[in-house]
Design a protein around this motif. Structure first.
Motif, PDB file in Angstrom:
ATOM      1  N   PRO A 148       7.795  -4.615  -3.040  1.00  0.00           N
ATOM      2  CA  PRO A 148       6.476  -4.569  -2.363  1.00  0.00           C
ATOM      3  C   PRO A 148       5.584  -5.762  -2.722  1.00  0.00           C
TER       4      PRO A 148
ATOM      5  N   LYS B 174      -2.315   8.185  10.110  1.00  0.00           N
ATOM      6  CA  LYS B 174      -1.638   7.596   8.939  1.00  0.00           C
ATOM      7  C   LYS B 174      -1.364   8.639   7.863  1.00  0.00           C
ATOM      8  N   PRO B 175      -0.236   8.463   7.152  1.00  0.00           N
ATOM      9  CA  PRO B 175       0.012   9.363   6.027  1.00  0.00           C
ATOM     10  C   PRO B 175      -0.692   8.875   4.758  1.00  0.00           C
TER      11      PRO B 175
ATOM     12  N   TRP C 175       6.769   5.943  -5.785  1.00  0.00           N
ATOM     13  CA  TRP C 175       8.080   5.335  -5.566  1.00  0.00           C
ATOM     14  C   TRP C 175       8.430   5.302  -4.085  1.00  0.00           C
TER      15      TRP C 175
ATOM     16  N   HIS D   9       5.925  -2.919   1.655  1.00  0.00           N
ATOM     17  CA  HIS D   9       7.119  -3.748   1.878  1.00  0.00           C
ATOM     18  C   HIS D   9       7.576  -3.620   3.324  1.00  0.00           C
ATOM     19  N   LEU D  10       8.225  -2.504   3.670  1.00  0.00           N
ATOM     20  CA  LEU D  10       8.751  -2.386   5.039  1.00  0.00           C
ATOM     21  C   LEU D  10       8.380  -1.068   5.697  1.00  0.00           C
ATOM     22  N   ASP D  11       7.156  -0.580   5.412  1.00  0.00           N
ATOM     23  CA  ASP D  11       6.642   0.499   6.242  1.00  0.00           C
ATOM     24  C   ASP D  11       7.200   1.894   5.968  1.00  0.00           C
ATOM     25  N   CYS D  12       8.033   2.064   4.930  1.00  0.00           N
ATOM     26  CA  CYS D  12       8.546   3.409   4.625  1.00  0.00           C
ATOM     27  C   CYS D  12       7.419   4.263   4.044  1.00  0.00           C
ATOM     28  N   THR D  13       7.661   5.575   3.941  1.00  0.00           N
ATOM     29  CA  THR D  13       6.641   6.456   3.380  1.00  0.00           C
ATOM     30  C   THR D  13       6.981   6.734   1.907  1.00  0.00           C
ATOM     31  N   VAL D  14       6.031   6.438   1.022  1.00  0.00           N
ATOM     32  CA  VAL D  14       6.282   6.545  -0.418  1.00  0.00           C
ATOM     33  C   VAL D  14       6.115   7.994  -0.901  1.00  0.00           C
ATOM     34  N   GLN D  15       6.470   8.263  -2.160  1.00  0.00           N
ATOM     35  CA  GLN D  15       6.298   9.605  -2.729  1.00  0.00           C
ATOM     36  C   GLN D  15       5.924   9.491  -4.205  1.00  0.00           C
TER      37      GLN D  15
ATOM     38  N   ALA E 168      11.629   5.178  -1.624  1.00  0.00           N
ATOM     39  CA  ALA E 168      13.082   5.399  -1.673  1.00  0.00           C
ATOM     40  C   ALA E 168      13.854   4.326  -0.909  1.00  0.00           C
ATOM     41  N   CYS E 169      13.176   3.638   0.017  1.00  0.00           N
ATOM     42  CA  CYS E 169      13.927   2.707   0.864  1.00  0.00           C
ATOM     43  C   CYS E 169      14.460   1.516   0.084  1.00  0.00           C
ATOM     44  N   HIS E 170      13.620   0.873  -0.712  1.00  0.00           N
ATOM     45  CA  HIS E 170      14.067  -0.330  -1.429  1.00  0.00           C
ATOM     46  C   HIS E 170      13.693  -0.300  -2.907  1.00  0.00           C
TER      47      HIS E 170
END
Lengths: 148, 359
Positions: A126, A71-72, A107, A92-98, A109-111
């Motif tokens: 989220p 996992k990241p 944040w 929310h939908l599994d993207c990787t945050v930054q 970036a996906c949604h």
């Protein structure tokens, strides 16, 4: 029992036998195919603590993604020189945050989902907060571990 | 030369009775009316599908599936293989144009109510092909293994996973595990080049067979005309030649797009990198993607995105079975409600797609 009756009994019995064996046939063909498509469970390496790096590896007011098993995990060194570690997987939908410096937030970036530095979901879609990890400093080294 | 062709035709005719087929083709007519233009979009979709099959096979000669090879093999195709950039760009553009023309075809059938009895199954088979087309798009998107496609696949498969009960097993089946990894790439590659084309070809065969069997649909006002007043055009050769001419025009459009706007590759996917800004799915998923953005985290007791997915699922299901609930059209009466619903859907899709595009 007349001949006709016994013939019909025999016929309906054969029909029953044939239809159940057709169902059985398809089940025996489909079962291995469906099982084959279902991926085998990989034994995840149970990680409880990882070395994230040296303090000097992290600039002030910045974030870095490290591997925690599969996992990241996002490690942030805040403006006030505090270290924080949170799961980098957006709830929310599994993207990787930054870490977004300008906003002082985490944040996605996906949604356009936003979390504060405690991991709490503060804006956007989220539905849940990010999981928080524990930070331990040992000399120059930064260790990240799962919260008990 | 003429004699050789004649001899060859006679040879085939003797064995296959081609005369019957020629006779059948000669009897086929296409209605001519003010909406005849829409008849061409089915053929145009077929053309783009053929282009996809040919360019897809060509790409297979160099493409290598796998997280360590996929991106590099496409780089190789784009930079080293002669005309590799052209083949890949044509494949990318034809995919988009296929969806566009299939969507236009679908809406024209919807507004003409051509799905009405006896063509319900033609509608269902067409819708299945449109869904498969989207499946092609989704599975093909990941194959270059770049940042954009990696996160779009993550989001897309996670959306599928949010469906109650069947969602999670579906997600695992799609990803080949709990996360998007090399296993997902292998799976989607298998779907893209073997499973979907196989199913698509069968459904396409059924679709074309139904059209041959039932003839081309006439609009309701045309149907009620006297036989003498109905203007028609022979399918062979008149309509077919027009169709082929349009195919040629489309081939040129495709070439222009591929040359002046070649496909991009972006950066290689990194499973441990943050999602980059500007993550967007293909344009035909954009209206759903954008709608999900507007939903709050929770609506009453249900998660916003789950509700959104369920609503979209229900809308698609209703759209799919429109021939069975539009009873008014089935009785031969005008059904304005269907037209209004169609107009609303088109406006909804266009507005949200634009919002998604500029966002």
């Amino acid at each position: 029992m007349s001949d006709l009756d016994s013939n019909q009994n025999r016929r309906s019995f054969l029909k029953y036998l044939l239809s159940t064996s057709i169902v059985g046939f398809f089940a025996s063909v489909l079962y291995p195919i469906v099982s084959y498509l279902n991926p085998p469970k990989q034994n995840e390496v149970e990680v409880s603590t990882v070395l994230a790096g040296k303090i000097s590896d992290f600039e002030k007011d910045s974030g870095k993604i490290i591997r925690f098993g599969n996992k990241p995990v996002l490690v942030i060194r805040t403006e006030k020189d505090e270290f924080k570690a949170l799961s980098a997987v957006c709830t929310h939908l599994d993207c990787t945050v930054q870490y977004k410096k300008e906003m002082g937030l985490i944040w996605c970036a996906c949604h356009n989902g936003k979390y504060d530095l405690t991991g709490k979901n503060v804006s956007g879609p989220p539905p849940r907060p990010l999981e928080v990890y524990q930070i331990n400093k040992q000399g120059e080294n930064i260790f990240v571990s799962k919260k008990a | 030369m003429k004699k050789i062709i004649k001899n060859f035709y006679d040879y085939l005719d003797e064995r296959l009775h081609l005369e019957d087929l020629v006779h059948f083709m000669g009897k086929k007519y296409v209605p001519v009316h003010s909406h005849s233009l829409w008849y061409y979009f089915g053929g145009v979709s077929l053309f783009f599908f053929i282009v996809q099959v040919i360019t897809g096979i060509l790409l297979l000669f160099y493409y290598k599936a796998g997280p360590d090879l996929a991106f590099e093999s496409i780089q190789y195709i784009m930079s080293k293989v002669q005309f590799g950039w052209l083949i890949r760009s044509v494949h990318g553009w034809a995919a988009n144009l296929f969806i566009l023309s299939a969507v236009i075809h679908m809406f024209s059938v919807y507004f003409e109510k051509a799905y009405r009895k006896p063509r319900e199954l033609t509608w269902i088979s067409g819708m299945l092909m449109l869904f498969l087309g989207m499946g092609f798009g989704f599975s093909g998107y990941l194959l270059p293994w770049n940042e954009l496609s990696f996160f779009a696949t993550k989001v897309g498969s996670d959306i599928a996973g949010a469906v109650p009960i069947i969602g999670e097993p579906m997600k695992i089946l799609m990803r080949g595990g709990p996360d998007v990894t090399g296993a997902t790439l292998s799976r989607l590659f298998g779907f893209h080049v073997a499973l979907f084309p196989g199913i698509f070809t069968v459904v396409l065969g059924i679709h074309l067979l139904l059209i041959q069997r039932q003839g081309i649909s006439e609009p309701m006002h045309f149907e009620q005309l006297d036989k003498k007043e109905k203007k028609t055009m022979p399918f062979f050769p008149n309509f077919l030649l027009r169709d082929l001419l349009l195919w040629l025009v489309m081939l040129n459009v495709l070439a222009i797009l591929a040359v002046f706007f070649p496909a991009e590759l972006g950066h290689k996917a990194d499973a441990f990198g943050s999602a980059p800004e500007g993550i967007k799915p293909e344009w035909y998923f954009l209206f759903m993607f954008q709608s999900l953005k507007y939903l709050p985290a929770h609506i009453l007791f249900i998660e916003g995105e789950v509700l959104g997915i369920l609503l979209f699922g229900a809308a698609f299901a209703l759209w799919l079975i429109v021939p069975f609930w539009d009873r008014k059209t089935a009785r031969g009466e005008q059904n304005k409600l269907i037209t209004y619903i169609g107009i609303f859907v088109i406006i909804f899709i266009i507005v949200l797609t634009i919002l998604g595009w500029v966002a």
